[in-house]
Design an enzyme around this catalytic site. Structure first.
Site, PDB file in Angstrom:
ATOM      1  N   SER A  51       6.993 -26.838  -8.462  1.00 10.62           N
ATOM      2  CA  SER A  51       8.223 -26.115  -8.127  1.00 10.62           C
ATOM      3  C   SER A  51       8.964 -26.795  -6.970  1.00 10.62           C
ATOM      4  CB  SER A  51       7.924 -24.653  -7.799  1.00 10.62           C
ATOM      5  OG  SER A  51       7.168 -24.548  -6.614  1.00 10.62           O
ATOM      6  N   ASN A  52       8.225 -27.412  -6.054  1.00  8.72           N
ATOM      7  CA  ASN A  52       8.910 -28.118  -4.962  1.00  8.72           C
ATOM      8  C   ASN A  52       9.546 -29.412  -5.449  1.00  8.72           C
ATOM      9  OD1 ASN A  52       8.644 -26.697  -2.231  1.00  8.72           O
ATOM     10  ND2 ASN A  52       6.634 -26.419  -3.180  1.00  8.72           N
ATOM     11  N   ARG A  78      -4.996 -33.652  -0.381  1.00  8.74           N
ATOM     12  CA  ARG A  78      -5.909 -34.693   0.061  1.00  8.74           C
ATOM     13  C   ARG A  78      -5.551 -35.113   1.486  1.00  8.74           C
ATOM     14  NH1 ARG A  78      -8.815 -37.417  -3.335  1.00  8.74           N
ATOM     15  NH2 ARG A  78      -8.565 -39.437  -2.342  1.00  8.74           N
ATOM     16  N   ASN A 115       4.711 -33.804   4.755  1.00 10.52           N
ATOM     17  CA  ASN A 115       3.901 -32.813   4.032  1.00 10.52           C
ATOM     18  C   ASN A 115       4.489 -31.423   4.228  1.00 10.52           C
ATOM     19  OD1 ASN A 115       1.618 -31.886   2.502  1.00 10.52           O
ATOM     20  ND2 ASN A 115       0.730 -31.126   4.408  1.00 10.52           N
ATOM     21  N   HIS A 157       3.350 -27.317   4.219  1.00  4.63           N
ATOM     22  CA  HIS A 157       2.178 -26.440   4.293  1.00  4.63           C
ATOM     23  C   HIS A 157       2.634 -24.981   4.319  1.00  4.63           C
ATOM     24  CE1 HIS A 157      -1.918 -25.262   5.091  1.00  4.63           C
ATOM     25  NE2 HIS A 157      -1.455 -24.448   6.031  1.00  4.63           N
ATOM     26  N   VAL A 163      -6.268 -32.673   8.945  1.00  6.99           N
ATOM     27  CA  VAL A 163      -5.813 -31.646   8.010  1.00  6.99           C
ATOM     28  C   VAL A 163      -4.580 -30.929   8.569  1.00  6.99           C
ATOM     29  CG1 VAL A 163      -6.453 -29.539   6.785  1.00  6.99           C
ATOM     30  CG2 VAL A 163      -8.162 -31.283   7.229  1.00  6.99           C
ATOM     31  N   ALA A 211      10.777 -19.741   0.166  1.00  4.91           N
ATOM     32  CA  ALA A 211      11.212 -20.328   1.440  1.00  4.91           C
ATOM     33  C   ALA A 211      11.004 -21.844   1.424  1.00  4.91           C
ATOM     34  CB  ALA A 211      10.449 -19.695   2.595  1.00  4.91           C
ATOM     35  N   GLU A 212       9.896 -22.286   0.844  1.00  3.39           N
ATOM     36  CA  GLU A 212       9.631 -23.732   0.762  1.00  3.39           C
ATOM     37  C   GLU A 212      10.752 -24.455   0.024  1.00  3.39           C
ATOM     38  OE1 GLU A 212       4.727 -23.754   0.627  1.00  3.39           O
ATOM     39  OE2 GLU A 212       5.848 -24.063  -1.214  1.00  3.39           O
TER      40      GLU A 212
HETATM   41  C1  GRF Z   1       3.090 -25.341  -2.092  1.00  2.89           C
HETATM   42  O1  GRF Z   1       3.021 -23.968  -1.877  1.00  2.89           O
HETATM   43  C2  GRF Z   1       2.691 -26.104  -0.860  1.00  2.89           C
HETATM   44  O2  GRF Z   1       2.924 -25.401   0.321  1.00  2.89           O
HETATM   45  C3  GRF Z   1       1.214 -26.262  -1.046  1.00  2.89           C
HETATM   46  O3  GRF Z   1       1.050 -26.469  -2.432  1.00  2.89           O
HETATM   47  C4  GRF Z   1       2.053 -25.767  -3.130  1.00  2.89           C
HETATM   48  C5  GRF Z   1       2.641 -26.660  -4.195  1.00  2.89           C
HETATM   49  O4  GRF Z   1       3.452 -25.911  -5.057  1.00  2.89           O
HETATM   50  N1  GRF Z   1       0.725 -27.347  -0.224  1.00  2.89           N
HETATM   51  P1  GRF Z   1       4.307 -26.611  -6.199  1.00  2.89           P
HETATM   52  O5  GRF Z   1       3.360 -27.477  -7.003  1.00  2.89           O
HETATM   53  O6  GRF Z   1       5.370 -27.419  -5.534  1.00  2.89           O
HETATM   54  O7  GRF Z   1       4.861 -25.491  -7.022  1.00  2.89           O
END
Ligand code: GRF
Length: 207
Positions: free
Chosen positions: A27-28, A106, A122, A124, A159, A188-189
């Protein structure tokens, strides 16, 4: 949503070549691609690398017409550093300048980080330094916090560590379960990550 970023930066003269590393639903990746299409992010995605065969992101990349290479870490001969060296070489061959981790579960080694100094990002799903590591939304629920969120940061060799670029706050509602909270953090991401990438690109100092 409360975002820590100032107004969007000036657009870059040339779109920056990004590689996206992912292993989840994608989704991102879709949100970053949308931001590029709308002109909000001056970049182009040169390659997606997925380390988990069958992950949803592979289909998302295909539907966006972006090359996706599946590079499983399981069974990779030579361990973590050898994997990252092969990954870095692949990204360089495709002309990537920036590495964007979106669900890349990773720990990066110097074999990757030294190849892209200050250019590995990254995402998170918490307000770091709170709740690093796995199950960040569950950690927030367990701790009983009223506000959590998501963080974009430069990657260091630990990490979920490294200088923070931007954060977005997300309210934890009394009726939230893991799924409801995770969904709101992900929304939100999708706003935060493209804007944070644009900000990082505009701040680039290394040659
Ligand atoms: C996201 O929620 C990110 O914060 C986490 O992994 C998820 C990846 O989601 N590290 P997507 O594959 O982008 O939907």
């Amino acid at each position: 949503m409360l975002l820590s970023l100032p107004d969007p930066p000036q657009p870059l003269a040339t779109p920056a070549p990004l590689a996206v590393l992912a292993s989840g639903r994608g989704s991102n990746l879709a949100a970053i691609a949308d931001a590029i299409t709308s002109g909000a992010l001056a970049a182009r995605i040169v390659l997606v690398v997925c380390n988990v065969p069958g992950a949803g992101v592979i289909e998302v990349a295909r539907s966006l017409n972006i090359e996706c290479i599946v590079l499983p870490h399981q069974g990779f001969v030579g361990g973590r550093a050898a994997y990252d060296a092969a990954l870095a070489a692949l990204l360089k061959r495709r002309g990537a300048r920036w590495v964007v981790m979106a669900g890349w579960m990773r720990i990066a080694t110097s074999a990757l980080l030294d190849a892209f100094p200050d250019r590995v990002l990254n995402l998170h799903p918490s307000l770091l330094p709170s709740f690093p590591g796995l199950h960040a939304a569950q950690q927030a629920l367990d701790a009983g916090v009223c506000i959590t969120g998501c963080t974009v940061h430069y990657v260091a060799q630990a990490v979920d560590a490294g200088p923070i670029i931007a954060q977005a706050a997300v309210r934890v509602l009394p009726q939230d379960d893991l799924s409801a909270l995770t969904q709101r953090i992900q929304l939100a991401e999708h706003t935060l990550y493209p804007r944070a990438i644009a900000h990082a690109l505009s701040q680039e100092t290394s040659p």
